[in-house]
Write a protein that holds these residues in place. Structure first.
Motif, PDB file in Angstrom:
ATOM      1  N   LEU A   7       3.944  23.875 -35.755  1.00  0.00           N
ATOM      2  CA  LEU A   7       2.874  24.687 -35.191  1.00  0.00           C
ATOM      3  C   LEU A   7       2.032  23.667 -36.206  1.00  0.00           C
ATOM      4  CD1 LEU A   7       2.847  28.077 -34.178  1.00  0.00           C
ATOM      5  CD2 LEU A   7       3.313  26.732 -32.507  1.00  0.00           C
ATOM      6  N   SER A   8       2.014  23.088 -37.167  1.00  0.00           N
ATOM      7  CA  SER A   8       1.350  22.306 -37.802  1.00  0.00           C
ATOM      8  C   SER A   8       1.019  21.108 -37.535  1.00  0.00           C
ATOM      9  CB  SER A   8       1.831  22.754 -39.244  1.00  0.00           C
ATOM     10  OG  SER A   8       3.082  22.026 -39.794  1.00  0.00           O
ATOM     11  N   SER A   9       2.243  20.245 -37.228  1.00  0.00           N
ATOM     12  CA  SER A   9       1.901  18.871 -36.584  1.00  0.00           C
ATOM     13  C   SER A   9       0.480  18.532 -35.310  1.00  0.00           C
ATOM     14  CB  SER A   9       3.133  18.620 -35.581  1.00  0.00           C
ATOM     15  OG  SER A   9       3.556  16.817 -35.468  1.00  0.00           O
ATOM     16  N   PRO A  10      -0.070  17.017 -35.784  1.00  0.00           N
ATOM     17  CA  PRO A  10      -0.737  17.031 -35.052  1.00  0.00           C
ATOM     18  C   PRO A  10      -0.702  16.794 -33.499  1.00  0.00           C
ATOM     19  CG  PRO A  10      -0.729  15.271 -37.159  1.00  0.00           C
ATOM     20  CD  PRO A  10       0.031  16.512 -37.399  1.00  0.00           C
ATOM     21  N   TYR A  11       0.461  15.861 -33.720  1.00  0.00           N
ATOM     22  CA  TYR A  11       0.485  15.022 -32.883  1.00  0.00           C
ATOM     23  C   TYR A  11       1.277  15.601 -31.933  1.00  0.00           C
ATOM     24  CZ  TYR A  11       1.341  11.742 -37.303  1.00  0.00           C
ATOM     25  OH  TYR A  11       1.331  11.190 -37.454  1.00  0.00           O
ATOM     26  N   VAL A  12       2.507  16.956 -32.255  1.00  0.00           N
ATOM     27  CA  VAL A  12       3.131  17.821 -31.609  1.00  0.00           C
ATOM     28  C   VAL A  12       1.383  19.156 -30.994  1.00  0.00           C
ATOM     29  CG1 VAL A  12       3.423  19.906 -31.631  1.00  0.00           C
ATOM     30  CG2 VAL A  12       4.997  18.175 -32.618  1.00  0.00           C
ATOM     31  N   ARG A  13       0.409  18.768 -31.689  1.00  0.00           N
ATOM     32  CA  ARG A  13      -0.722  19.905 -31.005  1.00  0.00           C
ATOM     33  C   ARG A  13      -1.894  18.462 -30.125  1.00  0.00           C
ATOM     34  NH1 ARG A  13      -7.041  20.588 -33.767  1.00  0.00           N
ATOM     35  NH2 ARG A  13      -7.125  22.672 -32.757  1.00  0.00           N
ATOM     36  N   LYS A  14      -1.438  17.748 -30.361  1.00  0.00           N
ATOM     37  CA  LYS A  14      -1.751  16.634 -29.216  1.00  0.00           C
ATOM     38  C   LYS A  14      -1.347  16.826 -27.939  1.00  0.00           C
ATOM     39  CE  LYS A  14      -1.348  12.315 -29.787  1.00  0.00           C
ATOM     40  NZ  LYS A  14      -0.866  11.105 -30.023  1.00  0.00           N
ATOM     41  N   VAL A  15      -0.251  16.978 -27.558  1.00  0.00           N
ATOM     42  CA  VAL A  15       0.396  17.209 -26.298  1.00  0.00           C
ATOM     43  C   VAL A  15       0.546  18.637 -26.153  1.00  0.00           C
ATOM     44  CG1 VAL A  15       3.371  17.385 -25.335  1.00  0.00           C
ATOM     45  CG2 VAL A  15       2.506  15.609 -26.788  1.00  0.00           C
ATOM     46  N   ARG A  16       0.452  19.966 -26.988  1.00  0.00           N
ATOM     47  CA  ARG A  16       0.121  21.454 -26.154  1.00  0.00           C
ATOM     48  C   ARG A  16      -0.849  21.043 -25.594  1.00  0.00           C
ATOM     49  NH1 ARG A  16       0.114  24.084 -31.793  1.00  0.00           N
ATOM     50  NH2 ARG A  16       0.519  25.669 -30.091  1.00  0.00           N
ATOM     51  N   ILE A  17      -2.509  20.065 -26.024  1.00  0.00           N
ATOM     52  CA  ILE A  17      -3.603  20.007 -25.741  1.00  0.00           C
ATOM     53  C   ILE A  17      -3.322  19.390 -24.209  1.00  0.00           C
ATOM     54  CG2 ILE A  17      -6.041  19.295 -26.141  1.00  0.00           C
ATOM     55  CD1 ILE A  17      -5.817  19.891 -28.795  1.00  0.00           C
ATOM     56  N   VAL A  18      -2.890  18.473 -24.079  1.00  0.00           N
ATOM     57  CA  VAL A  18      -2.798  17.942 -22.645  1.00  0.00           C
ATOM     58  C   VAL A  18      -2.061  18.639 -22.389  1.00  0.00           C
ATOM     59  CG1 VAL A  18      -1.415  15.854 -21.621  1.00  0.00           C
ATOM     60  CG2 VAL A  18      -2.877  15.381 -24.282  1.00  0.00           C
ATOM     61  N   MET A  19      -0.919  19.504 -22.076  1.00  0.00           N
ATOM     62  CA  MET A  19       0.073  20.279 -21.638  1.00  0.00           C
ATOM     63  C   MET A  19      -1.472  21.282 -20.769  1.00  0.00           C
ATOM     64  SD  MET A  19       3.550  20.110 -21.452  1.00  0.00           S
ATOM     65  CE  MET A  19       4.840  19.861 -22.463  1.00  0.00           C
ATOM     66  N   ALA A  20      -1.765  21.000 -21.653  1.00  0.00           N
ATOM     67  CA  ALA A  20      -2.850  23.061 -21.852  1.00  0.00           C
ATOM     68  C   ALA A  20      -3.542  22.229 -20.748  1.00  0.00           C
ATOM     69  CB  ALA A  20      -3.435  23.424 -22.497  1.00  0.00           C
ATOM     70  N   GLU A  21      -4.823  21.312 -20.995  1.00  0.00           N
ATOM     71  CA  GLU A  21      -6.037  21.149 -19.829  1.00  0.00           C
ATOM     72  C   GLU A  21      -4.911  20.590 -18.339  1.00  0.00           C
ATOM     73  OE1 GLU A  21      -8.595  19.932 -20.168  1.00  0.00           O
ATOM     74  OE2 GLU A  21      -8.707  21.234 -22.756  1.00  0.00           O
ATOM     75  N   LYS A  22      -4.426  20.061 -18.739  1.00  0.00           N
ATOM     76  CA  LYS A  22      -3.477  19.687 -17.136  1.00  0.00           C
ATOM     77  C   LYS A  22      -2.385  20.801 -16.823  1.00  0.00           C
ATOM     78  CE  LYS A  22      -2.682  15.832 -16.262  1.00  0.00           C
ATOM     79  NZ  LYS A  22      -3.406  15.112 -15.542  1.00  0.00           N
ATOM     80  N   LYS A  23      -2.480  22.037 -17.648  1.00  0.00           N
ATOM     81  CA  LYS A  23      -1.995  22.977 -16.810  1.00  0.00           C
ATOM     82  C   LYS A  23      -0.929  22.844 -15.948  1.00  0.00           C
ATOM     83  CE  LYS A  23      -6.718  24.790 -14.893  1.00  0.00           C
ATOM     84  NZ  LYS A  23      -7.185  25.287 -16.250  1.00  0.00           N
ATOM     85  N   LEU A  24      -0.356  22.555 -16.900  1.00  0.00           N
ATOM     86  CA  LEU A  24       1.569  22.004 -16.809  1.00  0.00           C
ATOM     87  C   LEU A  24       2.236  23.149 -17.770  1.00  0.00           C
ATOM     88  CD1 LEU A  24       1.333  18.492 -17.377  1.00  0.00           C
ATOM     89  CD2 LEU A  24       2.080  19.847 -15.109  1.00  0.00           C
ATOM     90  N   GLY A  67      -9.134  17.865 -37.004  1.00  0.00           N
ATOM     91  CA  GLY A  67      -8.536  19.008 -37.101  1.00  0.00           C
ATOM     92  C   GLY A  67      -7.226  19.201 -38.075  1.00  0.00           C
ATOM     93  N   TRP A  68      -6.721  18.778 -37.984  1.00  0.00           N
ATOM     94  CA  TRP A  68      -5.658  18.176 -38.988  1.00  0.00           C
ATOM     95  C   TRP A  68      -5.905  17.938 -40.228  1.00  0.00           C
ATOM     96  CZ3 TRP A  68      -3.308  14.184 -41.434  1.00  0.00           C
ATOM     97  CH2 TRP A  68      -1.651  14.532 -41.920  1.00  0.00           C
ATOM     98  N   LEU A  69      -7.260  16.919 -40.407  1.00  0.00           N
ATOM     99  CA  LEU A  69      -7.792  16.826 -41.552  1.00  0.00           C
ATOM    100  C   LEU A  69      -8.157  18.074 -42.623  1.00  0.00           C
ATOM    101  CD1 LEU A  69      -8.870  12.896 -41.351  1.00  0.00           C
ATOM    102  CD2 LEU A  69      -7.048  13.265 -42.986  1.00  0.00           C
ATOM    103  N   GLU A  70      -9.070  18.874 -41.754  1.00  0.00           N
ATOM    104  CA  GLU A  70      -9.171  20.094 -42.065  1.00  0.00           C
ATOM    105  C   GLU A  70      -8.279  21.102 -42.563  1.00  0.00           C
ATOM    106  OE1 GLU A  70     -11.795  21.475 -38.829  1.00  0.00           O
ATOM    107  OE2 GLU A  70     -13.679  20.907 -40.658  1.00  0.00           O
ATOM    108  N   PHE A  71      -7.359  20.904 -41.658  1.00  0.00           N
ATOM    109  CA  PHE A  71      -6.457  21.724 -42.426  1.00  0.00           C
ATOM    110  C   PHE A  71      -5.867  21.362 -44.036  1.00  0.00           C
ATOM    111  CE2 PHE A  71      -1.276  22.468 -41.749  1.00  0.00           C
ATOM    112  CZ  PHE A  71      -1.456  23.844 -41.738  1.00  0.00           C
ATOM    113  N   ARG A  72      -5.354  20.004 -43.931  1.00  0.00           N
ATOM    114  CA  ARG A  72      -4.648  19.711 -45.052  1.00  0.00           C
ATOM    115  C   ARG A  72      -5.869  18.926 -45.600  1.00  0.00           C
ATOM    116  NH1 ARG A  72       0.038  22.536 -44.911  1.00  0.00           N
ATOM    117  NH2 ARG A  72       1.265  21.550 -43.354  1.00  0.00           N
ATOM    118  N   PHE A  73      -6.513  18.112 -45.685  1.00  0.00           N
ATOM    119  CA  PHE A  73      -7.268  17.299 -46.738  1.00  0.00           C
ATOM    120  C   PHE A  73      -8.685  18.079 -46.540  1.00  0.00           C
ATOM    121  CE2 PHE A  73      -3.704  14.557 -45.498  1.00  0.00           C
ATOM    122  CZ  PHE A  73      -3.935  13.940 -46.485  1.00  0.00           C
ATOM    123  N   PRO A  74      -9.077  19.507 -47.041  1.00  0.00           N
ATOM    124  CA  PRO A  74     -10.369  19.836 -46.670  1.00  0.00           C
ATOM    125  C   PRO A  74     -11.162  19.576 -47.497  1.00  0.00           C
ATOM    126  CG  PRO A  74      -8.623  21.005 -47.878  1.00  0.00           C
ATOM    127  CD  PRO A  74      -8.275  20.627 -47.224  1.00  0.00           C
TER     128      PRO A  74
END
Ligand code: GSF
Length: 205
Positions: free
Chosen positions: A7-24, A168-175
């Motif tokens: 849940l912390s990986s920005p690469y995984v987040r990219k895939v999760r967002i694409v899944m959600a945008e495409k309603k998969l 988003g990940w930079l804000e999380f890891r490198f505020p």
């Protein structure tokens, strides 16, 4: 489909967002790739997440390959133009955003963020090299976005998804990297993206 990820990986987040945008629909399989007993390498020999397991059991990686595949699965919310310059532009935005994340991961790794590297094993020169890539990458994002509503075109595309994940990940890891003060246009984009359920439901944790 199953998505192996953290849940912390920005690469995984990219895939999760694409899944959600495409309603998969998919099943999320949480896995920490840095853990000694991680099972990721049974699916991805590189031992990295995200890794998508298709219905037939075949594994697909890395995030760029996965999102490209997902975009072909449904016409809903097309995120990557099919051909030509527009396609190259979106893929270049993704490469830029991924490159900023890569530099951040390398800097964190060198600082002992994942594997407990000690002070004497660290190279500050290496960390600074990665931090300057992040800085230059953010500047390029801000220049490329200018006063447009989205990074490329007039609708959300994979460019915005990738940039949103990187920042988003930079804000999380490198505020401490104050990109919002220096580049208010990027702040506006990120705040607008954050209103979408796909982004709101996938904040790094
Ligand atoms: C990067 C994946 C990656 O580095 C992609 O999928 O786009 N280019 C690939 N994933 C990290 C997790 S993270 O830092 O987000 C990973 O799994 N690292 C484990 C390792 O052994 O490198």
């Amino acid at each position: 489909m199953k998505l192996i990820g953290s849940l912390s990986s920005p690469y995984v987040r990219k895939v999760r967002i694409v899944m959600a945008e495409k309603k998969l629909d998919y099943q999320f399989v949480p896995e920490n790739p840095w853990a000694a007993d991680s099972a990721v390498s049974a699916s991805n020999p590189l031992g990295k997440v995200p890794c998508l397991i298709m219905e037939g059991g075949e594994a697909v990686f890395d995030s760029r390959v996965i999102v490209e595949y997902l975009d072909t699965l449904s016409p809903v919310g097309k995120l990557i133009p099919s051909t030509g310059r527009e396609r190259a532009e979106v893929k270049t935005w993704e490469a830029l955003a991924d490159g900023v994340m890569d530099a951040g991961v390398l800097a964190r790794l060198e600082s002992g963020g994942y594997d407990g590297r000690t002070e004497s094993q660290r190279s500050q020169v290496w960390i600074d090299r990665q931090l300057s890539k992040i800085d230059d990458g953010i500047k390029a994002m801000a220049r490329g976005l200018g006063d447009k509503p989205f990074c490329s075109g007039v609708h959300i595309s994979l460019s915005d998804v990738a940039v949103g994940c990187a920042l988003g990940w930079l804000e999380f890891r490198f505020p401490q990297i104050g990109w919002r003060d220096e580049h208010p246009n990027l702040g506006r984009l990120i705040d607008k993206l954050a209103l979408r359920p796909s982004f709101a439901d996938s904040k790094p944790a």
